[in-house]
Design a protein around this motif. Structure first.
Motif, PDB file in Angstrom:
ATOM      1  N   ASP A 171       0.812  -1.219   0.000  1.00  0.00           N
ATOM      2  CA  ASP A 171       0.000   0.000   0.000  1.00  0.00           C
ATOM      3  C   ASP A 171       0.845   1.268   0.000  1.00  0.00           C
ATOM      4  O   ASP A 171       0.409   2.303  -0.507  1.00  0.00           O
ATOM      5  N   ALA A 172       2.026   1.186   0.590  1.00  0.00           N
ATOM      6  CA  ALA A 172       2.925   2.349   0.636  1.00  0.00           C
ATOM      7  C   ALA A 172       4.332   1.862   0.292  1.00  0.00           C
ATOM      8  O   ALA A 172       5.174   1.695   1.174  1.00  0.00           O
ATOM      9  N   PRO A 173       4.611   1.602  -0.983  1.00  0.00           N
ATOM     10  CA  PRO A 173       5.888   1.011  -1.381  1.00  0.00           C
ATOM     11  C   PRO A 173       7.086   1.880  -1.003  1.00  0.00           C
ATOM     12  O   PRO A 173       7.030   3.108  -1.081  1.00  0.00           O
ATOM     13  N   ALA A 174       8.142   1.200  -0.586  1.00  0.00           N
ATOM     14  CA  ALA A 174       9.379   1.919  -0.280  1.00  0.00           C
ATOM     15  C   ALA A 174       9.985   2.445  -1.577  1.00  0.00           C
ATOM     16  O   ALA A 174       9.922   1.792  -2.619  1.00  0.00           O
ATOM     17  N   GLN A 175      10.550   3.630  -1.490  1.00  0.00           N
ATOM     18  CA  GLN A 175      11.173   4.223  -2.681  1.00  0.00           C
ATOM     19  C   GLN A 175      12.311   3.326  -3.169  1.00  0.00           C
ATOM     20  O   GLN A 175      13.181   2.922  -2.418  1.00  0.00           O
ATOM     21  N   GLY A 176      12.253   2.984  -4.449  1.00  0.00           N
ATOM     22  CA  GLY A 176      13.281   2.148  -5.029  1.00  0.00           C
ATOM     23  C   GLY A 176      13.068   0.662  -4.833  1.00  0.00           C
ATOM     24  O   GLY A 176      13.874  -0.151  -5.297  1.00  0.00           O
ATOM     25  N   ASN A 177      11.981   0.275  -4.132  1.00  0.00           N
ATOM     26  CA  ASN A 177      11.725  -1.149  -3.904  1.00  0.00           C
ATOM     27  C   ASN A 177      10.225  -1.419  -3.964  1.00  0.00           C
ATOM     28  O   ASN A 177       9.627  -1.894  -2.993  1.00  0.00           O
ATOM     29  N   PRO A 178       9.576  -1.142  -5.091  1.00  0.00           N
ATOM     30  CA  PRO A 178       8.121  -1.253  -5.177  1.00  0.00           C
ATOM     31  C   PRO A 178       7.600  -2.684  -5.107  1.00  0.00           C
ATOM     32  O   PRO A 178       6.418  -2.887  -4.822  1.00  0.00           O
TER      33      PRO A 178
END
Length: 268
Positions: A171-178
């Motif tokens: 729901d809230a993907p980490a930047q650079g690791n979707p």
């Protein structure tokens, strides 16, 4: 809000989370514990200031009274009761981010799997609300991650908290690791091959991406592992209906109805 009400919210929220997709395995870099959790993007005071415009005068008075009593209360049991009331009032007022903060304070005191799971679930509801701004959603994502990590550290074999942690990443993907949440779910298939919810969660992902054949396969696996599970049987009926397989759709619709009736009878 009493303990039984919080448990009811947790159960309802897990059903809500089932309509999403994702999964989790605790990443190695997080093994050092909660001290490595992301920094909060906002906090209680700023959230309350922003929420005041949405509150009725009666709600404002109730919350102000509870907060004042909490500040002056020294008895631990009474403070816990006030924290539960504040969490419940903010949840009913439509502000799960603030409710989650109070749920988190309860979890910090109780240090139980259930308490941390409830805190995580409350923050997850915040993430899923479209009306929340990006800053608030990021805050809730960080706090949900922290709460689920705490629950996992207390009970590492509880797959539900691992799945719900990954829902946070989805729901809230980490930047650079979707793809983090999805990859963790696939890893859970290897680690928990006989856990039905891993497959039903994967099936929901397949449904969302239009891969109905793959969804049917995963739901069939879940139904084999847990033949009386409405979470597997009911979606299977809908998937086969969408695939045009009316015979299988009717079979699983009947099994779905029977499973729901049995569940209702057991609950009563």
């Amino acid at each position: 809000m009493g303990k039984s009400q919080w448990i009811a919210i947790a159960v309802t929220s897990f059903l809500l989370l089932f309509t999403y997709w994702g999964c989790p395995v605790r990443p190695p870099e997080l093994e050092e514990g909660l001290t490595q959790a992301p920094l909060a993007a906002t906090g209680l005071e700023s959230l309350i200031r922003a929420a005041r415009a949405d509150l009725t005068p009666a709600a404002m008075a109730t919350l102000a009274s509870l907060e004042e009593r909490l500040e002056t209360q020294t008895d631990d049991e009474q403070r816990m009761d006030l924290l539960e009331q504040l969490a419940g009032e903010w949840y009913r007022a439509g502000h799960p981010a603030i409710s989650g903060i109070y749920a988190e304070r309860i979890a910090e005191q109780l240090s139980t799997v259930d308490a941390w799971s409830i805190a995580g679930t409350t923050f997850t509801i915040c993430i899923q609300r479209e009306e929340e701004d990006n800053k608030t959603r990021q805050f809730c994502a960080n706090q949900a991650e922290k709460a689920y990590q705490a629950a996992i550290s207390l009970e590492p074999d509880d797959v539900n908290n691992r799945i719900n942690l990954a829902l946070t990443y989805v729901d809230a993907p980490a930047q650079g690791n979707p793809m983090q949440g999805i990859l963790q779910l696939l890893d859970l298939v290897e680690k928990y091959p006989r856990e039905p919810r891993v497959y039903t969660t994967l099936a929901q992902l397949a449904i969302k991406t239009g891969q109905l054949d793959k969804a049917a396969e995963r739901l069939e696996t879940a139904a084999e592992l847990d033949p009386g599970s409405p979470d597997a049987l009911c979606p299977l009926a809908r998937v086969y209906d969408n695939l045009g397989n009316t015979e299988k759709s009717a079979i699983f619709a009947a099994r779905c109805t029977a499973a729901l009736e049995e569940k209702s009878a057991n609950d009563n």
